[in-house]
Design an enzyme around this catalytic site. Sequence first.
Site, short mmCIF file in Angstrom:
data_model
loop_
_atom_site.label_atom_id
_atom_site.label_comp_id
_atom_site.label_asym_id
_atom_site.label_seq_id
_atom_site.Cartn_x
_atom_site.Cartn_y
_atom_site.Cartn_z
N ARG A 109 0.81 -1.24 0.00
CA ARG A 109 0.00 0.00 0.00
C ARG A 109 0.84 1.28 0.00
O ARG A 109 0.35 2.37 0.31
CB ARG A 109 -0.98 0.04 1.18
CG ARG A 109 -2.00 -1.06 1.12
CD ARG A 109 -3.32 -0.63 1.75
NE ARG A 109 -4.32 -1.65 1.52
CZ ARG A 109 -4.57 -2.65 2.37
NH1 ARG A 109 -3.90 -2.74 3.49
NH2 ARG A 109 -5.50 -3.53 2.09
N LYS A 131 3.94 12.13 -10.86
CA LYS A 131 3.17 11.26 -11.76
C LYS A 131 3.94 9.95 -11.89
O LYS A 131 5.11 9.95 -12.27
CB LYS A 131 3.01 11.90 -13.14
CG LYS A 131 1.93 12.98 -13.17
CD LYS A 131 1.66 13.44 -14.60
CE LYS A 131 0.58 14.50 -14.63
NZ LYS A 131 0.38 15.06 -15.99
N GLU A 173 11.09 19.76 -23.28
CA GLU A 173 10.30 20.07 -22.07
C GLU A 173 10.80 21.37 -21.44
O GLU A 173 10.02 22.14 -20.87
CB GLU A 173 10.37 18.92 -21.06
CG GLU A 173 9.80 17.59 -21.54
CD GLU A 173 8.26 17.54 -21.64
OE1 GLU A 173 7.61 18.55 -21.30
OE2 GLU A 173 7.73 16.51 -22.09
N LYS A 213 8.56 24.01 -13.14
CA LYS A 213 7.66 22.86 -12.93
C LYS A 213 7.21 22.77 -11.46
O LYS A 213 6.03 22.53 -11.19
CB LYS A 213 8.33 21.56 -13.38
CG LYS A 213 7.44 20.37 -13.07
CD LYS A 213 7.53 19.20 -13.97
CE LYS A 213 6.41 18.21 -13.60
NZ LYS A 213 6.45 16.98 -14.34
N GLU A 223 -3.43 18.07 -10.91
CA GLU A 223 -3.84 18.49 -12.27
C GLU A 223 -5.34 18.75 -12.38
O GLU A 223 -6.01 18.27 -13.29
CB GLU A 223 -3.39 17.45 -13.30
CG GLU A 223 -3.33 18.03 -14.71
CD GLU A 223 -2.70 17.10 -15.74
OE1 GLU A 223 -1.53 16.74 -15.57
OE2 GLU A 223 -3.40 16.75 -16.69
N ARG A 227 -2.03 22.95 -13.50
CA ARG A 227 -1.00 21.98 -13.92
C ARG A 227 -1.16 21.59 -15.39
O ARG A 227 -0.21 21.13 -16.02
CB ARG A 227 -1.04 20.73 -13.02
CG ARG A 227 0.08 19.76 -13.35
CD ARG A 227 0.32 18.71 -12.31
NE ARG A 227 1.39 17.81 -12.73
CZ ARG A 227 1.99 16.96 -11.94
NH1 ARG A 227 1.63 16.87 -10.68
NH2 ARG A 227 2.95 16.18 -12.39
N ASN A 231 0.86 20.59 -20.04
CA ASN A 231 0.45 19.78 -21.20
C ASN A 231 0.64 20.52 -22.52
O ASN A 231 0.34 19.96 -23.58
CB ASN A 231 -1.02 19.36 -21.07
CG ASN A 231 -1.23 18.43 -19.88
OD1 ASN A 231 -0.29 17.76 -19.45
ND2 ASN A 231 -2.43 18.40 -19.34
N HIS A 234 1.55 18.77 -25.79
CA HIS A 234 1.41 17.33 -25.58
C HIS A 234 0.17 16.71 -26.22
O HIS A 234 0.16 15.50 -26.45
CB HIS A 234 1.45 17.01 -24.08
CG HIS A 234 2.83 17.05 -23.51
ND1 HIS A 234 3.57 18.21 -23.46
CD2 HIS A 234 3.63 16.07 -22.98
CE1 HIS A 234 4.76 17.95 -22.91
NE2 HIS A 234 4.81 16.65 -22.62
N HIS A 238 1.58 13.80 -28.16
CA HIS A 238 1.27 12.39 -27.89
C HIS A 238 0.72 11.70 -29.14
O HIS A 238 1.01 10.52 -29.38
CB HIS A 238 0.26 12.26 -26.75
CG HIS A 238 0.89 12.40 -25.40
ND1 HIS A 238 0.22 12.89 -24.30
CD2 HIS A 238 2.15 12.11 -24.96
CE1 HIS A 238 1.03 12.89 -23.25
NE2 HIS A 238 2.21 12.44 -23.62
N HIS A 262 10.24 10.82 -26.81
CA HIS A 262 9.11 11.65 -26.38
C HIS A 262 9.31 13.14 -26.70
O HIS A 262 8.42 13.80 -27.23
CB HIS A 262 8.91 11.44 -24.87
CG HIS A 262 7.86 12.31 -24.26
ND1 HIS A 262 6.52 12.16 -24.53
CD2 HIS A 262 7.96 13.38 -23.40
CE1 HIS A 262 5.84 13.08 -23.87
NE2 HIS A 262 6.68 13.82 -23.18
N1 GLY Z 1 4.62 15.96 -17.51
C1 GLY Z 1 3.59 16.85 -17.16
C2 GLY Z 1 3.26 16.81 -15.71
O1 GLY Z 1 4.02 16.31 -14.90
O2 GLY Z 1 2.22 17.26 -15.33
#
Ligand code: GLY
Length: 360
Positions: A109, A131, A173, A213, A223, A227, A231, A234, A238, A262
């Site tokens: 957990r 993330k 980035e 960031k 997000e 946040r 994106n 992206h 993507h 990426h």
């Molecule tokens: N890579 C975008 C974020 O961490 O929100």
Amino acid sequence: MEVEKVIISNDVCTTLNNVLKELKYDRLFLLMDETTNKVCMPVIENVDGISSAVRIVIGATDTHKTLDTLATVWTQMGKGGGTRHSLMVNLGGGMVTDLGGFAASTFKRGIPFVNIPTTLLSMVDASVGGKTGINFNGLKNEIGVFRQPETVIIDTQFLRTLDYQNICSGYAEMLKHGLISDAKTFAELINFNLENVDYVHLADMVGSSVAVKERVVDEDPLERGIRKALNLGHTVGHAFESFALQFEDKPDNKRGIHPVLHGYAVAWGLVCELYLSCVKTGFPVDTMRQTAQFVKDWYGTLPITCDDYPILLELMTHDKKNTAGTINFTLLGGIGDIRINQTAKKEEIYEMLDFFREGL
Ligand code: GLY
């Protein structure tokens, strides 16, 4: 949600030693991929705690960011005597920090973890912000959780181990962070030479980029709103990345399309989404053109044709950032002027792809 501590260090061993002394744990796991095990692990192997850590080595590259790999990591954590009071150190690029973060977040957990990013992409993006996850059913980062690492230790000495493509990939980035930040940061980024890298200057810019960031993640770790600024580039990026991946097993591919890192897809996505920003939210055309030229010079292009538009649109429609089938974009009104939750019609998206196809 508590946000991680990011330490920019020029002596990863001393910093890691101090971090490990502060954290209480009964067993230490060190997760690496085959490359970081060879190239980066020797740098930290004599740190107290690391020398006796249970080492787990997984395959390198995104193709190993799978449920199978995750299961082998959980198994080795169990066999290695892991408990809820254990600690995980992830040493690697985004694949290792994402998968390792997820393995740690779910084992018993959830146990704490420390990230030591070794690629530019993971330093400025993947390892920071909580993330975690794996790819599943052909979809990138489909399964995962938000969980902040205890600490992220960034030592830019690892950048010297990277090739041109990996520098470019992470740099996309950084360019994004400049665009959502301020004109001065952007100007510094757009004038950087990516071939003859000035590592001292790059290290300095990495610090500023991570700070951008962190500011955004501090404000909105899950997000829900701002946040989404991260994106930028992206939604289209993507789609380009997934599109290029479809050519993975086609060695006779006459179109010269092959899977891309990426950040290459993000760089191309930035050009497209800045074009859309010019059309829809008044982004200055000269700054868009300056960015497009930079991307063309250092990243080249993805040779798409008009016949690819329907599949690219389809891929954008299935992006997990969307709600109810509407394609969600983050656009800009200018550098630092962030406009989240923007949509565009099919005709506007096709016009944007026309610009990319003809202009890049
Ligand atoms: N890579 C975008 C974020 O961490 O929100």
